[in-house]
Enzyme design. Structure first.
Site, mmCIF file in Angstrom:
data_model
loop_
_atom_site.group_PDB
_atom_site.id
_atom_site.type_symbol
_atom_site.label_atom_id
_atom_site.label_comp_id
_atom_site.label_asym_id
_atom_site.label_seq_id
_atom_site.Cartn_x
_atom_site.Cartn_y
_atom_site.Cartn_z
ATOM 1 C CE LYS A 116 -3.065 2.680 3.005
ATOM 2 N NZ LYS A 116 -3.708 2.772 4.344
ATOM 3 C CG ASP A 147 -5.303 8.554 4.349
ATOM 4 O OD1 ASP A 147 -6.182 9.117 3.670
ATOM 5 O OD2 ASP A 147 -5.534 7.655 5.177
ATOM 6 C CE LYS A 160 -6.114 9.407 7.718
ATOM 7 N NZ LYS A 160 -6.605 8.340 8.602
ATOM 8 C CG ASP A 207 -1.840 5.524 4.867
ATOM 9 O OD1 ASP A 207 -1.728 4.495 5.557
ATOM 10 O OD2 ASP A 207 -2.917 5.864 4.345
ATOM 11 C CG ASP A 223 -9.500 8.002 6.819
ATOM 12 O OD1 ASP A 223 -8.463 8.030 6.125
ATOM 13 O OD2 ASP A 223 -9.485 8.038 8.066
ATOM 14 C CD GLU A 227 -6.639 5.566 2.469
ATOM 15 O OE1 GLU A 227 -5.519 5.143 2.807
ATOM 16 O OE2 GLU A 227 -7.514 5.889 3.291
ATOM 17 N NE ARG A 270 -10.709 -0.759 4.269
ATOM 18 C CZ ARG A 270 -11.169 -0.893 5.508
ATOM 19 N NH1 ARG A 270 -12.314 -1.508 5.725
ATOM 20 N NH2 ARG A 270 -10.484 -0.428 6.528
#
Length: 497
Positions: A267, A272, A279, A290, A349, A351, A353
């Protein structure tokens, strides 16, 4: 810093600092006793004064002892007469490294062969962990500081061992050097600021790596190709950002072409914000980490390349930036994945996956032996396991067992969580095949349940590194380089190296 392995008598070594272990109760091992005798009992005389208790990592520096060629002798506590566990062995090594860091000598010699470490019979495992601890402890990231760190005087550490153990120590140091270099690359990429480290930047790093290695082919899929492949979930994550998404494909050929590859999927959300599901501002700077899943794949590949392991390895990096804008994905949007399954995006959020699910489908074309995805996926994993242990889930017990064992031996541990069918129901959507979140309960598990729907064609494992990829807050904040040791150990095992 160079690590050198030698098989010579410790009393004859000319060195700036000679390091010896001392157990609790002022116990000296056979090697330390020989040094003590050569110095006319100077070490035992100091110990009788009670200046060193011998607890793991405690140190005492002695200057200019008679009868020795060493300028200094550094005594380090090694605990009681029982075998040290990995944590206390690291304490011993870090205690030594902390003192050597402040000394003026350019070299040091470690005489620690007779120290027993639990579960690390023989020389390889003990010395590999020692070498990794030393090399990782020397890591510095000061690229953006106008005042650079002072150059360290210490340039070389010699590890003394018996002739019988020398080959195994050298193998341990070789593997540790490759792993530590991989960890350093992972940490560098993680620590870079997000205005520099974006998907296109990572693509350029991959291309540079490909140019440096003949048996590594690199392909970068741009946003048009991602869209044309039908990767609607992947594309949706990056569509709100001025930085376009990239799927980076790195194909390492270390074995026959007919041999099925192992696939690592990382990933790579380079920043993010949470997208429209924004967030909180506090601590949002750490969302540059991230992309540490992708960074750890980079680092593992670096180790594999250094060792030229006789395996085939495909690395897929799903890179995007998750930003809010007029073009960003909204909660309630429905997208179609590469697999044909539709997803209702309830929270932008969640995201990671979304980029991973399409990349897992893409992995099918390589007909892999196994696929492992690595992701800073859920805050729920931190709640469950804290910052010490990586979460592990998957669809194949043998693969999970191999990864758990690799983590234990690499001292980079993971813990298996259940992937029971009952959890899948939390992802039901009234409007699409699947929702991208499963509610507040068992968030790490439902995230893995989501991914499992796209990994049915092969043996698959998911590693949630949200708690282990970086140290959060304060002056120690920074990427850890995990789980490069675990992943490299897994591949070493597959290669029989």
């Amino acid at each position: 810093m160079d690590l050198v392995v030698k098989s010579v008598a410790a009393v004859s070594v000319k060195t700036a600092t000679l390091v010896l272990g001392v157990g609790e109760g002022r116990l000296l091992g056979a090697q330390a006793k020989a040094i003590d005798e050569a110095s006319n009992g100077a070490i035992s005389a100091v110990l009788k004064r009670g200046d060193l208790a011998g607890k793991p990592g405690q140190t005492l520096l002695l200057q200019a002892l008679p009868g020795l060629k060493a300028e200094r002798v550094l005594l380090v506590g090694t605990g009681n007469d029982q075998a040290l566990n990995d944590r206390n062995w690291r304490k011993v090594v870090n205690g030594v490294a902390g003192v050597l860091k402040g000394l003026g000598g350019t070299d040091a010699t470690l005489v620690l062969e007779d120290i027993a470490v639990e579960g690390r019979d023989g020389h390889y495992g003990k010395y590999r962990l020692l070498a990794e601890t030393l090399l990782s402890g020397a890591y510095v990231f000061d690229r953006f500081k106008s005042q650079k760190a002072e150059p360290r005087a210490l340039k070389k550490i010699t590890l003394l061992t018996s002739q019988a153990g020398q080959a195994e120590v050298e193998r341990g140091v070789k593997h540790a050097t490759a792993i530590s270099a991989g960890m350093a690359l992972t940490r560098d990429l993680g620590n870079l600021p997000p205005n520099l480290c974006h998907p296109s930047f990572l693509a350029e790093q991959a291309k540079d790596m490909g140019k440096a290695h003949k048996n590594l082919k690199v392909e970068v899929l741009d946003e048009k190709k991602i869209k044309d492949l039908g990767m609607g979930a992947f594309y949706a994550v990056g569509q709100g950002s001025d930085q376009p998404p990239r799927l980076i494909v790195m194909n390492y050929q270390g074995a026959k072409k007919s041999e099925k590859p192992y696939v690592l999927v990382g990933k790579g959300i380079t920043f993010d914000t949470g997208g429209i599901s924004l967030k909180p501002g506090a601590g949002m700077d750490e969302m540059k980490y991230d992309m540490c899943g992708a960074a750890s794949v980079f680092g593992t590949l670096q180790a594999v390349l250094a060792l030229q392991l006789p395996i085939n390895l495909v690395c897929l990096l799903a890179c995007a930036e998750n930003m809010p804008s007029g073009g960003a994905t909204r909660p309630g949007d429905i997208v179609t994945t590469m697999s044909g399954q539709t997803v209702e995006i309830l929270n932008t959020d969640a995201e990671g996956r979304l980029v991973l699910c399409d990349t897992l489908t893409y992995a099918e074309r390589f007909k892999p032996q196994a696929v492992i995805d690595i992701a800073t996926l859920t805050g729920a994993c931190i709640v469950a396991l804290g910052s010490h242990t990586t979460g592990l889930l998957g669809n194949d017990d043998a693969l999970l067992s191999q990864l758990l064992d690799a983590g234990k031996r690499a001292d980079d541990r993971a813990w298996q969580l259940p992937l029971f069918e009952e959890y899948q129901e939390q992802l039901d959507s009234p409007f699409a095949d699947i929702a991208n979140i499963g509610g507040p309960k068992a968030g790490t598990i439902t995230a893995a349940c989501f991914l499992s729907r796209f990994a049915k064609q092969y043996h698959w494992a998911h590693m949630d590194i949200a708690g282990t990829a970086w140290i959060s807050g304060g002056k120690e904040k920074g990427a850890t380089g995990r789980p490069v040791p675990l992943l490299t150990q897994y591949l070493l095992d597959r290669a029989g190296a």
